[in-house]
Write a protein that holds these residues in place. Sequence first.
Motif, PDB file in Angstrom:
ATOM      1  N   PRO A  54       0.818  -1.215   0.000  1.00 55.46           N
ATOM      2  CA  PRO A  54       0.000   0.000   0.000  1.00 55.46           C
ATOM      3  C   PRO A  54       0.853   1.267   0.000  1.00 55.46           C
ATOM      4  O   PRO A  54       1.918   1.320   0.611  1.00 55.46           O
ATOM      5  N   GLY A  55       0.387   2.280  -0.725  1.00 56.22           N
ATOM      6  CA  GLY A  55       1.016   3.586  -0.683  1.00 56.22           C
ATOM      7  C   GLY A  55       2.314   3.710  -1.433  1.00 56.22           C
ATOM      8  O   GLY A  55       3.019   4.706  -1.268  1.00 56.22           O
ATOM      9  N   SER A  56       2.625   2.734  -2.281  1.00 58.40           N
ATOM     10  CA  SER A  56       3.891   2.770  -3.023  1.00 58.40           C
ATOM     11  C   SER A  56       3.664   3.244  -4.447  1.00 58.40           C
ATOM     12  O   SER A  56       2.555   3.190  -4.978  1.00 58.40           O
ATOM     13  N   ARG A  57       4.716   3.698  -5.065  1.00 57.30           N
ATOM     14  CA  ARG A  57       4.701   4.008  -6.484  1.00 57.30           C
ATOM     15  C   ARG A  57       5.289   2.823  -7.230  1.00 57.30           C
ATOM     16  O   ARG A  57       6.330   2.290  -6.850  1.00 57.30           O
ATOM     17  N   ALA A  58       4.612   2.406  -8.286  1.00 57.72           N
ATOM     18  CA  ALA A  58       5.072   1.227  -9.014  1.00 57.72           C
ATOM     19  C   ALA A  58       6.354   1.527  -9.777  1.00 57.72           C
ATOM     20  O   ALA A  58       6.467   2.523 -10.482  1.00 57.72           O
ATOM     21  N   THR A  59       7.342   0.671  -9.597  1.00 64.69           N
ATOM     22  CA  THR A  59       8.558   0.696 -10.395  1.00 64.69           C
ATOM     23  C   THR A  59       8.891  -0.752 -10.741  1.00 64.69           C
ATOM     24  O   THR A  59       8.262  -1.690 -10.251  1.00 64.69           O
ATOM     25  N   GLN A  60       9.888  -0.948 -11.574  1.00 65.95           N
ATOM     26  CA  GLN A  60      10.262  -2.308 -11.922  1.00 65.95           C
ATOM     27  C   GLN A  60      10.806  -3.075 -10.716  1.00 65.95           C
ATOM     28  O   GLN A  60      10.840  -4.296 -10.700  1.00 65.95           O
ATOM     29  N   PHE A  61      11.218  -2.341  -9.677  1.00 70.53           N
ATOM     30  CA  PHE A  61      11.741  -2.988  -8.486  1.00 70.53           C
ATOM     31  C   PHE A  61      10.691  -3.118  -7.382  1.00 70.53           C
ATOM     32  O   PHE A  61      10.887  -3.827  -6.411  1.00 70.53           O
ATOM     33  N   ASN A  62       9.580  -2.389  -7.528  1.00 73.16           N
ATOM     34  CA  ASN A  62       8.555  -2.389  -6.492  1.00 73.16           C
ATOM     35  C   ASN A  62       7.178  -2.446  -7.159  1.00 73.16           C
ATOM     36  O   ASN A  62       6.384  -1.528  -7.071  1.00 73.16           O
ATOM     37  N   ALA A  63       6.917  -3.539  -7.864  1.00 75.69           N
ATOM     38  CA  ALA A  63       5.660  -3.713  -8.565  1.00 75.69           C
ATOM     39  C   ALA A  63       4.830  -4.782  -7.862  1.00 75.69           C
ATOM     40  O   ALA A  63       5.364  -5.602  -7.120  1.00 75.69           O
ATOM     41  N   PRO A  64       3.497  -4.758  -8.047  1.00 75.59           N
ATOM     42  CA  PRO A  64       2.684  -5.835  -7.485  1.00 75.59           C
ATOM     43  C   PRO A  64       3.204  -7.200  -7.918  1.00 75.59           C
ATOM     44  O   PRO A  64       3.581  -7.406  -9.079  1.00 75.59           O
ATOM     45  N   LYS A  65       3.239  -8.123  -6.975  1.00 76.34           N
ATOM     46  CA  LYS A  65       3.781  -9.464  -7.239  1.00 76.34           C
ATOM     47  C   LYS A  65       2.651 -10.442  -7.515  1.00 76.34           C
ATOM     48  O   LYS A  65       1.801 -10.682  -6.654  1.00 76.34           O
ATOM     49  N   ILE A  66       2.616 -10.994  -8.713  1.00 76.91           N
ATOM     50  CA  ILE A  66       1.611 -11.998  -9.061  1.00 76.91           C
ATOM     51  C   ILE A  66       2.028 -13.335  -8.494  1.00 76.91           C
ATOM     52  O   ILE A  66       3.123 -13.823  -8.783  1.00 76.91           O
ATOM     53  N   VAL A  67       1.151 -13.927  -7.683  1.00 82.24           N
ATOM     54  CA  VAL A  67       1.434 -15.207  -7.049  1.00 82.24           C
ATOM     55  C   VAL A  67       0.905 -16.355  -7.879  1.00 82.24           C
ATOM     56  O   VAL A  67       1.572 -17.371  -8.056  1.00 82.24           O
ATOM     57  N   ARG A  68      -0.318 -16.184  -8.393  1.00 83.21           N
ATOM     58  CA  ARG A  68      -0.951 -17.258  -9.151  1.00 83.21           C
ATOM     59  C   ARG A  68      -2.086 -16.659  -9.967  1.00 83.21           C
ATOM     60  O   ARG A  68      -2.702 -15.696  -9.550  1.00 83.21           O
TER      61      ARG A  68
END
Length: 238
Positions: A219-233
């Motif tokens: 929550p509250g982050s800016r998306a970057t290639q190092f801090n992007a949502p992680k797809i689990v499945r």
Amino acid sequence: MVSVLAVADETIESLWSPQVKSLGVDLILGAGDLPFDYLEYLTDALNAPCVFVPGNHDADLSGYSAGRAGWMRAGLPTTWPGPVGAVNADRRIVTVADLRIAGLGGSIRYNGGPNQWTQRQQRRRARTLTRTYAWHQNVRKDARPLDILLTHSPPLGVGDDTDPAHIGFDCLDEVTRRLSPQLLLHGHIHPHGATPDDLTLHGAAVINTVGYTLFEIEPGSRATQFNAPKIVRRRHGT
């Protein structure tokens, strides 16, 4: 990190069963065109809140309001036809499970059904989101970024299709630019078992969640290639 189960358009047998309880998610997101009792089952089985937007095959949910006396529409008592306990985020910005979520439901207008809009109509509806976000920033001095833009249809030219019923909305380019979400989640475009490309728009990840996507997001982050949502499945329907 917040664990999220996002669903849209196609029911998945393993989710509509006791097996789903093993997922242990914090939030359910519905991107439209699912049976409302499916969303209710997921909410109960996972003991997690649900935020959704309506799809073009869903009932017309406009004009309903909840008060002390129950649900009202046009000034008269009525019954809410949507999923019980779920939050309808269409044209709203809500905070649930520590995530700030903006919603915009519906598809391009193609046969006059409910939750279908022309490009001009959806642009007008989308201005509610950008104005609300600006009010939070300028009046409430709340600079927290948006985490997720939840839509039924994708942006025009970004994961949409070319047939008249599945053209994306051009206004989502401007909405994404101005709201700067980490993630844009949409349904509507059936990949028929294939895995569609994960795309980006103004720095936001754009994910087709027809079927389901299980992911984690900070929550509250800016998306970057190092801090992007992680797809689990994920599973992209039938």
